[in-house]
Design an enzyme around this catalytic site. Sequence first.
Site, PDB file in Angstrom:
ATOM      1  N   GLU A 114     -19.007  68.256 -10.702  1.00 22.17           N
ATOM      2  CA  GLU A 114     -19.112  67.142 -11.635  1.00 22.17           C
ATOM      3  C   GLU A 114     -19.063  65.819 -10.884  1.00 22.17           C
ATOM      4  OE1 GLU A 114     -16.579  69.438 -15.162  1.00 22.17           O
ATOM      5  OE2 GLU A 114     -16.061  67.387 -14.609  1.00 22.17           O
ATOM      6  N   GLU A 181     -24.297  66.783 -20.131  1.00 18.69           N
ATOM      7  CA  GLU A 181     -23.391  67.104 -21.232  1.00 18.69           C
ATOM      8  C   GLU A 181     -23.095  65.876 -22.084  1.00 18.69           C
ATOM      9  OE1 GLU A 181     -19.022  69.164 -22.137  1.00 18.69           O
ATOM     10  OE2 GLU A 181     -19.867  69.225 -20.123  1.00 18.69           O
TER      11      GLU A 181
END
Length: 264
Positions: A114, A181
């Site tokens: 991430e 996301e």
Amino acid sequence: MSKVTSSTLLKFKQEGTKFTSITAYDASFAAAFDSEGIDAILVGDSLGMVLQGHDDTLPVTTADVAYHTACVRRGISRALLIADMPFMSYATPEQAMTNATTLMQAGANMVKLEGGHWLLETVTMLTQRGIPVCGHLGLTPQSVHVFGGFKMQGKDEKNAQRILDEALALQDAGAQLLVLECIPAALAKTITQAVAIPVIGIGAGADTDGQILVMHDVLGITSGYIPKFSKNYLKQTGEIRSAIKAYIDEVAAGDFPSEEHTLV
């Protein structure tokens, strides 16, 4: 069926074929998903919430992910297997190298990290040493406390441009796959068209190359908050394998996510 690789997903993107991903954490569920035709399985640090009962993903360790990666590997023969790198397991390139090696040795085909610009050196280092990387932008759950909660990202022009720039930079650094996301569907579409690598969406609209959901959401066994972008396919079909097949079919046909499951 032949094994799915990063090259397979790239071919899907180039052909305009939608592909489907899901999380899994054990051999039995993974085998069921694999046999129904799921293209990619993620051993997500979401296990901290759905398996371990934590409020977020931060307590998950590399050892946790490695254990579940090994379990899933024993259950599948076709799907691409991606392993999440947990919170603070890749704070430096050297740390990332050590922990990514552990996950690859547990059976992963690729690791997911991430973050954006600060990760570029790490992505290049891993890729050059034979460890494929999947990037993850938008709502990155390991940064939940920075965001002030699980909130949609990229809603304003400045942050939308930053996410687009980071997607292009991750691609240039060597990332072979990208997860977006909880960002606006229009932004996800722009990014998907801008990069050459396959893009997987979750809460990012229908125009990404593929979709991913947490298995507990697909099977309707999530306790507490249920994200708008998720769908309970078990309620729709009544049987686990049929639920997975319905999910795959709806993604392939462009029916999921529908407007009902799309963030604005």
